[in-house]
Design an enzyme around this catalytic site. Structure first.
Site, PDB file in Angstrom:
ATOM      1  N   CYS A 139       0.844  -1.205   0.000  1.00 13.37           N
ATOM      2  CA  CYS A 139       0.000   0.000   0.000  1.00 13.37           C
ATOM      3  C   CYS A 139       0.875   1.249   0.000  1.00 13.37           C
ATOM      4  CB  CYS A 139      -0.919   0.006   1.220  1.00 13.37           C
ATOM      5  SG  CYS A 139      -1.836   1.563   1.316  1.00 13.37           S
ATOM      6  N   GLY A 273      -9.895  -2.950 -11.671  1.00 14.24           N
ATOM      7  CA  GLY A 273     -10.053  -2.054 -10.533  1.00 14.24           C
ATOM      8  C   GLY A 273     -10.611  -0.709 -10.936  1.00 14.24           C
ATOM      9  N   THR A 274      -9.753   0.151 -11.438  1.00 16.18           N
ATOM     10  CA  THR A 274     -10.148   1.532 -11.720  1.00 16.18           C
ATOM     11  C   THR A 274     -11.288   1.608 -12.733  1.00 16.18           C
ATOM     12  OG1 THR A 274      -7.901   2.186 -11.198  1.00 16.18           O
ATOM     13  CG2 THR A 274      -9.218   3.804 -12.385  1.00 16.18           C
TER      14      THR A 274
HETATM   15  O1  RRO Z   1      -6.345   2.227   1.047  1.00 17.90           O
HETATM   16  C1  RRO Z   1      -5.505   2.679   0.251  1.00 17.90           C
HETATM   17  O2  RRO Z   1      -5.176   3.872   0.267  1.00 17.90           O
HETATM   18  C2  RRO Z   1      -4.832   1.845  -0.754  1.00 17.90           C
HETATM   19  C3  RRO Z   1      -4.398   0.551  -0.528  1.00 17.90           C
HETATM   20 BR1  RRO Z   1      -4.711  -0.382   1.063  1.00 17.90          BR
HETATM   21  C4  RRO Z   1      -3.653  -0.126  -1.534  1.00 17.90           C
HETATM   22  O3  RRO Z   1      -3.209  -1.270  -1.395  1.00 17.90           O
HETATM   23  N1  RRO Z   1      -3.424   0.544  -2.682  1.00 17.90           N
HETATM   24  C5  RRO Z   1      -3.837   1.795  -2.892  1.00 17.90           C
HETATM   25  O4  RRO Z   1      -3.576   2.357  -3.962  1.00 17.90           O
HETATM   26  N2  RRO Z   1      -4.570   2.434  -1.920  1.00 17.90           N
END
Ligand code: RRO
Length: 320
Positions: A139, A273-274
């Site tokens: 993350c 995802g996006t």
């Molecule tokens: O929650 C986030 O800000 C976040 C996570 Br856990 C992650 O693995 N990847 C991301 O881009 N945001």
């Protein structure tokens, strides 16, 4: 009969049978909110073949201050900051709801210490509703500075600490924010990971055009979307050359052709995802496009079947 009837997209990852190879990227689809909004229709038409939860941490977290999202050319920067109910809240409130989904459930976990990861793997791994665990070591939006997933030795140590705690498949989510992800994937594999997933978001910054201060509440963030697709594809290919465990590939996938590219680069499955933010059923469309690409030429109207090239690589669009 449709052109894709009878096209077999079934996929197996670490012993888990999937109806097709399109999953969600962790944190990009709130299945509980979607069910509340759309009712059982979302269950009947569930777009993913497995569901990966939003990452949870040992203790509850509020997440980063707003704003949390910023649109870039062909992409998006997020600074969500892991808001979640913590392990106990997840097990008592969210897990029962997620267990009602019609697909296998993978729970994504993240901690800032080996002890925290142990607690999470112990707690989540003990639940029959959980098919697999994703270790989020990548993350970009944590304040600790050290991102475990940037060091092969740290990933190896962490995997060795949690491996004895569960017999469930463990998937390690890799960061793209390194020169080469292959040694990290190899370290994960050597320490007992069952699969790797990549890429997480690319560290990024947006500035307020007036103040020139960071625009996002958390400071920096993670870039996703088509802007990072070519980078993700390259990293998937590098990792595939280094490891023998399955790879879940992701990064800006928006179409069946994009998904085919990741599969050709060595992924066994892909995650969307996006694209889901703009088009909630994008994964369903991508799966259909994938099926069409794999349908016999006469049914699809053009020959788009992937074929093994003489050198063993998969040719994406072959001529008849
Ligand atoms: O929650 C986030 O800000 C976040 C996570 Br856990 C992650 O693995 N990847 C991301 O881009 N945001």
């Amino acid at each position: 009969m449709g052109a894709t009837a009878g096209v077999d997209l079934t996929t197996e990852i670490c012993g888990i049978e999937l109806a097709h190879p399109v999953l969600n990227g962790s944190g990009t689809f709130d299945a509980i909110a979607a069910r509340r909004a759309f009712g059982d229709e979302i269950i009947a038409r569930f777009p993913f073949s497995a569901f990966v939860s939003k990452t949870i941490t040992p203790e509850p977290r509020a997440g980063n201050p707003p704003p949390r999202l910023y649109e870039t050319p062909s992409g998006m920067i997020n600074s969500i900051g892991l808001p979640n109910k913590g392990l106990e809240g997840f097990l008592s409130e969210d897990l029962p709801a997620l267990a009602g989904l019609p697909v296998p459930l993978c729970v994504s976990v993240m901690a800032t210490s080996a002890d925290g990861f142990r607690r999470l793997v112990d707690g989540v791994g003990a639940r029959d509703e959980v098919a697999a665990i994703e270790l989020n070591v990548s993350c970009p939006n944590v304040e600790s500075g050290l991102i475990v997933g940037e060091q092969p030795s740290e990933v190896e140590r962490l995997m060795e600490a949690i491996r004895p705690l569960t017999a469930k498949p463990v998937i390690v989510k890799l960061t793209p924010n390194v020169a080469d992800p292959a040694p990290i994937a190899l370290a994960a594999q050597d320490a007992g990971a069952d699969a790797v997933s990549l890429i997480n978001t690319v560290r990024a910054l947006a500035l307020d055009p007036v103040t020139q201060e960071p625009w996002l509440g958390g400071g920096g963030g993670g870039l996703s979307g088509p802007a990072i697709r070519a980078l993700a594809l390259d990293q998937v290919r590098r990792v595939a050359a280094a490891v023998s465990i399955p790879i879940i590939g992701m990064g800006g996938i928006e179409s069946g052709a994009d998904a085919l590219g990741f599969l050709a680069a060595g992924a066994s499955a892909v995650a969307v995802g996006t694209a889901t933010f703009r088009e909630p059923m994008a994964a369903e469309r991508i799966r259909s496009e994938l099926a069409l690409a794999r349908a016999p030429a006469t049914a699809s109207g053009r020959d788009s079947r992937p074929e093994k090239a003489p050198d063993g690589t998969t040719a994406l669009w072959t001529s008849s």
